[in-house]
Design a protein around this motif. Structure first.
Motif, PDB file in Angstrom:
ATOM      1  N   THR A 155       0.852  -1.178   0.000  1.00 57.43           N
ATOM      2  CA  THR A 155       0.000   0.000   0.000  1.00 57.43           C
ATOM      3  C   THR A 155       0.894   1.236   0.000  1.00 57.43           C
ATOM      4  O   THR A 155       1.856   1.316   0.763  1.00 57.43           O
ATOM      5  CB  THR A 155      -0.900   0.010   1.251  1.00 57.43           C
ATOM      6  OG1 THR A 155      -1.737  -1.150   1.220  1.00 57.43           O
ATOM      7  CG2 THR A 155      -1.778   1.254   1.286  1.00 57.43           C
TER       8      THR A 155
ATOM      9  N   HIS B 295      -6.653   5.925   6.681  1.00 58.49           N
ATOM     10  CA  HIS B 295      -7.582   4.845   6.996  1.00 58.49           C
ATOM     11  C   HIS B 295      -8.176   5.078   8.365  1.00 58.49           C
ATOM     12  O   HIS B 295      -7.433   5.210   9.330  1.00 58.49           O
ATOM     13  CB  HIS B 295      -6.840   3.514   7.058  1.00 58.49           C
ATOM     14  CG  HIS B 295      -6.814   2.748   5.793  1.00 58.49           C
ATOM     15  ND1 HIS B 295      -7.885   2.053   5.347  1.00 58.49           N
ATOM     16  CD2 HIS B 295      -5.833   2.574   4.890  1.00 58.49           C
ATOM     17  CE1 HIS B 295      -7.571   1.456   4.214  1.00 58.49           C
ATOM     18  NE2 HIS B 295      -6.324   1.762   3.911  1.00 58.49           N
TER      19      HIS B 295
ATOM     20  N   SER C 176      -5.541   5.205   1.212  1.00 56.95           N
ATOM     21  CA  SER C 176      -6.881   4.958   0.692  1.00 56.95           C
ATOM     22  C   SER C 176      -7.203   5.955  -0.416  1.00 56.95           C
ATOM     23  O   SER C 176      -6.974   7.154  -0.283  1.00 56.95           O
ATOM     24  CB  SER C 176      -7.916   5.085   1.806  1.00 56.95           C
ATOM     25  OG  SER C 176      -9.210   4.915   1.279  1.00 56.95           O
TER      26      SER C 176
ATOM     27  N   PRO D  48     -14.345   3.501   3.730  1.00 57.12           N
ATOM     28  CA  PRO D  48     -14.324   2.174   3.113  1.00 57.12           C
ATOM     29  C   PRO D  48     -15.469   2.005   2.116  1.00 57.12           C
ATOM     30  O   PRO D  48     -16.511   2.658   2.229  1.00 57.12           O
ATOM     31  CB  PRO D  48     -14.471   1.220   4.296  1.00 57.12           C
ATOM     32  CG  PRO D  48     -15.080   2.020   5.384  1.00 57.12           C
ATOM     33  CD  PRO D  48     -14.661   3.436   5.163  1.00 57.12           C
TER      34      PRO D  48
ATOM     35  N   TRP E 204     -11.319  -1.544   1.682  1.00 55.07           N
ATOM     36  CA  TRP E 204     -10.746  -0.267   1.252  1.00 55.07           C
ATOM     37  C   TRP E 204     -10.169  -0.382  -0.146  1.00 55.07           C
ATOM     38  O   TRP E 204      -9.586  -1.412  -0.505  1.00 55.07           O
ATOM     39  CB  TRP E 204      -9.624   0.147   2.201  1.00 55.07           C
ATOM     40  CG  TRP E 204     -10.100   0.463   3.574  1.00 55.07           C
ATOM     41  CD1 TRP E 204     -10.337  -0.437   4.586  1.00 55.07           C
ATOM     42  CD2 TRP E 204     -10.420   1.748   4.093  1.00 55.07           C
ATOM     43  NE1 TRP E 204     -10.781   0.237   5.699  1.00 55.07           N
ATOM     44  CE2 TRP E 204     -10.834   1.574   5.431  1.00 55.07           C
ATOM     45  CE3 TRP E 204     -10.382   3.038   3.566  1.00 55.07           C
ATOM     46  CZ2 TRP E 204     -11.212   2.640   6.245  1.00 55.07           C
ATOM     47  CZ3 TRP E 204     -10.751   4.097   4.374  1.00 55.07           C
ATOM     48  CH2 TRP E 204     -11.167   3.890   5.696  1.00 55.07           C
TER      49      TRP E 204
ATOM     50  N   GLU F 215      -7.196   0.992  -2.244  1.00 51.99           N
ATOM     51  CA  GLU F 215      -5.924   1.600  -1.883  1.00 51.99           C
ATOM     52  C   GLU F 215      -5.025   1.843  -3.087  1.00 51.99           C
ATOM     53  O   GLU F 215      -5.092   1.113  -4.076  1.00 51.99           O
ATOM     54  CB  GLU F 215      -5.171   0.692  -0.900  1.00 51.99           C
ATOM     55  CG  GLU F 215      -5.894   0.473   0.391  1.00 51.99           C
ATOM     56  CD  GLU F 215      -5.145  -0.426   1.343  1.00 51.99           C
ATOM     57  OE1 GLU F 215      -5.466  -0.361   2.533  1.00 51.99           O
ATOM     58  OE2 GLU F 215      -4.249  -1.190   0.922  1.00 51.99           O
TER      59      GLU F 215
END
Length: 102
Positions: free
Chosen positions: A14, A22, A30, A35, A47, A49
């Motif tokens: 990520t 997040h 994100s 979400p 999520w 990402e």
């Protein structure tokens, strides 16, 4: 150092340098500020990402449990056109991020 709300595999991770944080954590990554899905029975969240280590701007979907630990053992990376197709199909077309700068 343990960074909550991040995920990684052998090749990708990520990208916590961009995007929205997040949940209550400070780790970014994100694409959207919330979400896509929250399971009310478990608190798990899904999520969208940003991914570091891919060719250009790429994304993945990651499930996290209520404590912020990843639930996904395997992952798939997608580019912007495929992301748009998926978000429209899931009813999130209104939340499409802008295309990456060329």
């Amino acid at each position: 150092m343990d960074t909550p709300f991040t995920c990684a595999n052998d090749r990708y991770r990520t990208d916590t340098r961009q995007g929205c944080p997040h949940g209550a954590g400070q780790a970014r990554g994100s694409v959207l500020p919330a979400p896509l899905v929250t399971r009310h029975d478990t608190g798990d969240t899904l999520w969208l990402e940003y991914v570091a280590g891919g060719p250009g701007t790429v994304y993945w979907l990651m499930w996290y449990d209520a404590t912020g630990r990843p639930r996904v053992r395997y992952s798939a990376v997608m580019d912007h056109p495929n992301l748009c197709i998926m978000l429209r199909a899931l009813g999130h077309g209104h939340a499409l991020p802008p295309p990456p700068a060329s």
